[in-house]
Scaffold this active site. Structure first.
Site, mmCIF file in Angstrom:
data_model
loop_
_atom_site.group_PDB
_atom_site.id
_atom_site.type_symbol
_atom_site.label_atom_id
_atom_site.label_comp_id
_atom_site.label_asym_id
_atom_site.label_seq_id
_atom_site.Cartn_x
_atom_site.Cartn_y
_atom_site.Cartn_z
ATOM 1 N N GLU A 277 -14.578 -6.609 -24.072
ATOM 2 C CA GLU A 277 -14.378 -8.187 -23.428
ATOM 3 C C GLU A 277 -12.951 -8.850 -23.481
ATOM 4 O OE1 GLU A 277 -18.830 -9.348 -23.948
ATOM 5 O OE2 GLU A 277 -17.942 -9.427 -25.787
ATOM 6 N N TYR B 43 -19.951 -34.855 -33.755
ATOM 7 C CA TYR B 43 -19.094 -33.759 -33.999
ATOM 8 C C TYR B 43 -19.074 -32.830 -32.728
ATOM 9 C CZ TYR B 43 -16.920 -35.307 -38.126
ATOM 10 O OH TYR B 43 -16.253 -35.887 -38.853
HETATM 11 ZN ZN LIG Z 1 -20.209 -10.629 -25.089
#
Ligand SMILES: [Zn+2]
Length: 213
Positions: free
Chosen positions: A76, A122
Site C-alpha cells: 500500500e 478533539y
Molecule cells: Zn489497507
C-alpha cells in the site's frame, strides 16, 4: 534529516507500530506507517506485523518511490506516496484497518463530505473534515488517483470497506489523529439511532480559528 534523526525515525516507527498492535488497533500483517526523511521515505515492509518491526529492516524508498534498501515495502506504499504528493508539509502517514473506522466505512448512505459528523472538539481539532472515498480493490491504481484528488484538502481519508489513511506533520501527530478517528468512529456507532446534539457550524468554525491545523 541527519542520520541520527533517521535512526530516531526508525525507532519511532517500531515503537508506535508495537503500541498500535498491542492495543488491538491493528492485527495480522494489516496496517502500515511511513515517515518522510531527507532522501525519501521510511515505510513498514510488506507482510509483517506492526507488532514486531525491526528498525534495521524497515523499507526505504527514494524520492521517486523506488525501493532503495531494507525489506520490500508495503503493497500500500502507493497510498502513502499519493497523499505525500499533495501534502508537502506531511511528515508521516498512518494507514490502519482498525475495526470501528472500518465499520463506519461500510455503512450505506454516508455523506461523502462528512462520513462522521462533528461529535467532539478533539475530533474536529485532530481530523477536521474527513473525506470518504469509494471502494476500490487493494492495489487498484484508481485508488491512488482518488486519494490524490482529495489529499490537498483533507489530511484524513476514509477508504470505503477498507480503512483510514491519515497524514500528520510527524508520526506522533499522525498516530494520535488516527486514534482519535478510531475512537470517534466507535462513539458514532454507539450513538447510532440516538438523537444527537452535534457541534454547530459556529462551534466547529471557532475550533478551527483557535486551533488552526
Ligand atoms: Zn489497507
Amino acid at each position: 534529516m541527519t542520520l541520527t534523526n533517521e535512526s530516531r525515525a526508525r525507532e519511532q516507527i517500531c515503537a508506535f507500530g508495537k503500541s498500535l498492535f498491542d492495543r488491538g488497533l491493528t492485527f495480522g500483517s494489516a496496517g502500515n506507517l511511513s515517515v518522510r526523511v531527507d532522501d525519501g521515505w521510511l515505510m513498514t515492509p510488506t507482510n509483517i506485523s506492526l507488532g514486531r518491526l525491526d528498525p534495521a529492516t524497515l523499507s526505504k524508498v527514494d524520492s521517486a518511490g523506488n525501493p532503495v534498501s531494507g525489506d520490500k515495502p508495503t503493497k500500500e506504499a502507493f497510498l502513502h506516496l499519493s497523499m505525500y504528493a499533495q501534502r508537502p508539509s506531511a511528515g508521516a502517514i498512518v494507514h490502519l484497518h482498525s475495526t470501528h473506522a472500518v465499520a463506519v466505512s461500510v455503512l450505506d448512505g454516508l455523506d461523502p463530505d462528512q462520513p462522521i459528523p462533528p461529535i467532539t472538539a478533539y475530533y474536529v481539532m485532530r481530523i477536521g473534515r474527513l473525506a470518504l472515498l469509494p471502494y476500490y480493490p487493494p492495489g487498484d491504481v484508481s485508488l491512488a488517483g482518488a486519494v490524490r484528488e482529495v489529499a490537498g484538502r483533507h489530511h484524513a481519508v476514509l477508504l470505503a470497506n477498507h480503512g483510514p489513511l491519515v497524514a500528520g506533520r510527524d508520526l506522533e501527530t499522525a498516530v494520535y489523529a488516527t486514534e482519535e478517528l478510531e475512537e470517534t468512529a466507535k462513539l458514532y456507532l454507539l450513538l447510532r439511532g440516538e438523537k444527537l446534539r452535534l457541534l454547530s457550524t459556529e462551534q466547529v468554525d471557532e475550533l478551527h480559528r483557535r486551533y488552526p491545523s
